[in-house]
Design a protein around this motif. Structure first.
Motif, PDB file in Angstrom:
ATOM      1  N   GLY A 109      -1.855  -9.373  -3.695  1.00  0.00           N
ATOM      2  CA  GLY A 109      -2.454 -10.400  -2.861  1.00  0.00           C
ATOM      3  C   GLY A 109      -1.648 -10.775  -1.645  1.00  0.00           C
ATOM      4  O   GLY A 109      -2.077 -11.593  -0.849  1.00  0.00           O
ATOM      5  N   PHE A 110      -0.472 -10.183  -1.470  1.00  0.00           N
ATOM      6  CA  PHE A 110       0.381 -10.517  -0.332  1.00  0.00           C
ATOM      7  C   PHE A 110       0.757  -9.297   0.489  1.00  0.00           C
ATOM      8  O   PHE A 110       1.390  -9.419   1.511  1.00  0.00           O
ATOM      9  N   GLY A 111       0.395  -8.117   0.033  1.00  0.00           N
ATOM     10  CA  GLY A 111       0.823  -6.893   0.691  1.00  0.00           C
ATOM     11  C   GLY A 111      -0.072  -6.462   1.840  1.00  0.00           C
ATOM     12  O   GLY A 111      -1.078  -7.105   2.155  1.00  0.00           O
ATOM     13  N   ASP A 112       0.304  -5.350   2.438  1.00  0.00           N
ATOM     14  CA  ASP A 112      -0.399  -4.787   3.585  1.00  0.00           C
ATOM     15  C   ASP A 112      -1.499  -3.845   3.096  1.00  0.00           C
ATOM     16  O   ASP A 112      -1.269  -2.652   2.921  1.00  0.00           O
ATOM     17  N   PHE A 113      -2.666  -4.404   2.853  1.00  0.00           N
ATOM     18  CA  PHE A 113      -3.826  -3.637   2.411  1.00  0.00           C
ATOM     19  C   PHE A 113      -4.990  -3.944   3.342  1.00  0.00           C
ATOM     20  O   PHE A 113      -5.116  -5.078   3.820  1.00  0.00           O
ATOM     21  N   PRO A 114      -5.861  -2.971   3.611  1.00  0.00           N
ATOM     22  CA  PRO A 114      -6.977  -3.215   4.529  1.00  0.00           C
ATOM     23  C   PRO A 114      -8.012  -4.201   3.989  1.00  0.00           C
ATOM     24  O   PRO A 114      -8.724  -4.835   4.759  1.00  0.00           O
ATOM     25  N   SER A 115      -8.088  -4.323   2.671  1.00  0.00           N
ATOM     26  CA  SER A 115      -9.032  -5.252   2.047  1.00  0.00           C
ATOM     27  C   SER A 115      -8.520  -5.561   0.646  1.00  0.00           C
ATOM     28  O   SER A 115      -7.726  -4.805   0.078  1.00  0.00           O
ATOM     29  N   PRO A 116      -8.956  -6.652   0.049  1.00  0.00           N
ATOM     30  CA  PRO A 116      -8.512  -6.949  -1.316  1.00  0.00           C
ATOM     31  C   PRO A 116      -8.846  -5.848  -2.321  1.00  0.00           C
ATOM     32  O   PRO A 116      -8.020  -5.518  -3.176  1.00  0.00           O
ATOM     33  N   LYS A 117     -10.021  -5.251  -2.215  1.00  0.00           N
ATOM     34  CA  LYS A 117     -10.402  -4.201  -3.169  1.00  0.00           C
ATOM     35  C   LYS A 117      -9.498  -2.972  -3.085  1.00  0.00           C
ATOM     36  O   LYS A 117      -9.394  -2.200  -4.030  1.00  0.00           O
ATOM     37  N   SER A 123       0.809  -1.219   0.000  1.00  0.00           N
ATOM     38  CA  SER A 123       0.000   0.000   0.000  1.00  0.00           C
ATOM     39  C   SER A 123       0.843   1.271   0.000  1.00  0.00           C
ATOM     40  O   SER A 123       0.372   2.329  -0.399  1.00  0.00           O
ATOM     41  N   SER A 124       2.097   1.173   0.413  1.00  0.00           N
ATOM     42  CA  SER A 124       2.980   2.339   0.483  1.00  0.00           C
ATOM     43  C   SER A 124       3.641   2.692  -0.855  1.00  0.00           C
ATOM     44  O   SER A 124       4.296   3.729  -0.951  1.00  0.00           O
ATOM     45  N   LEU A 125       3.464   1.862  -1.881  1.00  0.00           N
ATOM     46  CA  LEU A 125       4.076   2.155  -3.176  1.00  0.00           C
ATOM     47  C   LEU A 125       3.323   3.282  -3.894  1.00  0.00           C
ATOM     48  O   LEU A 125       2.096   3.318  -3.898  1.00  0.00           O
ATOM     49  N   GLU A 126       4.082   4.173  -4.495  1.00  0.00           N
ATOM     50  CA  GLU A 126       3.541   5.334  -5.213  1.00  0.00           C
ATOM     51  C   GLU A 126       3.779   5.164  -6.714  1.00  0.00           C
ATOM     52  O   GLU A 126       4.658   4.397  -7.122  1.00  0.00           O
ATOM     53  N   PRO A 127       3.049   5.918  -7.545  1.00  0.00           N
ATOM     54  CA  PRO A 127       3.267   5.823  -8.998  1.00  0.00           C
ATOM     55  C   PRO A 127       4.730   5.999  -9.409  1.00  0.00           C
ATOM     56  O   PRO A 127       5.212   5.295 -10.302  1.00  0.00           O
ATOM     57  N   ALA A 128       5.463   6.887  -8.760  1.00  0.00           N
ATOM     58  CA  ALA A 128       6.881   7.091  -9.094  1.00  0.00           C
ATOM     59  C   ALA A 128       7.703   5.831  -8.842  1.00  0.00           C
ATOM     60  O   ALA A 128       8.672   5.566  -9.565  1.00  0.00           O
ATOM     61  N   ASP A 129       7.323   5.049  -7.832  1.00  0.00           N
ATOM     62  CA  ASP A 129       8.036   3.798  -7.559  1.00  0.00           C
ATOM     63  C   ASP A 129       7.919   2.847  -8.743  1.00  0.00           C
ATOM     64  O   ASP A 129       8.886   2.174  -9.111  1.00  0.00           O
TER      65      ASP A 129
END
Length: 178
Positions: free
Chosen positions: A70-78, A49-55
């Motif tokens: 599917g493996f990152g730190d996100f509050p929900s899949p959507k 979730s911390s990745l930005e477009p510039a990354d």
């Protein structure tokens, strides 16, 4: 061969610098190395979730062209949807795992409805045995997700693979140029 990503390394980094470094390192490791003579495309960035477009622009410039959701730190899949859009806009090819979680910290389930919201290029292991989607979810993806390729796993649920194959979309008509 195409790497499914570098998910299962011990102590996998989750911050932007770490996930980018891991993807770039894997890409570089296989850039010229040909095990058994085969080409291996590696270096898939795990979406966080911390990745930005510039990354994503930085990764693309470094030769990384794959991403995995599917493996990152996100509050929900959507919640993956805007990050997947940014990765795709930068030219990365995005795969998303499906079904139940396979590593600690990943969401318990990524459903067909989640995939239709996320819009990856590939829905991974849709027949994946313990992590397989239900037959009606795969049918929903075939009908509603024409831009999402469905990856069938060789070691997955055979009944599910048969059901998916029976429902497969017809490939687009090709012009013969005549």
């Amino acid at each position: 061969m195409i790497s499914a990503s570098e998910v299962h390394v011990p102590g996998r980094p989750t911050g932007p610098a770490g996930v980018k470094a891991l993807a770039i390192a894997a890409q570089r490791c296989f850039a010229d190395y040909r095990p058994g003579g085969m080409t291996v495309h590696a270096g898939s960035v795990i979406l966080e979730s911390s990745l930005e477009p510039a990354d994503f622009g930085e990764l693309r410039a470094a030769g990384v062209w794959m991403a995995k959701a599917g493996f990152g730190d996100f509050p929900s899949p959507k919640a993956y949807a805007p990050v997947v859009r940014s990765a795709k806009e930068a030219g990365l090819h995005v795969m998303c795992r499906t079904g139940g979680g396979s590593i600690g910290g990943s969401h318990s389930k990524i459903s067909a409805d989640d995939l239709l919201e996320i819009q990856p290029h590939v829905a991974g292991h849709v027949n994946g045995g313990l992590t397989a989607l239900a037959p009606e979810e795969n049918a929903h993806l075939v009908v509603e997700g024409p831009e999402i390729a469905l990856q069938v796993a060789q070691a997955g649920n055979l009944s599910s693979a048969t059901s998916i194959s029976a429902r497969r979309r017809s490939p687009p008509a090709r012009s013969t140029g005549c």
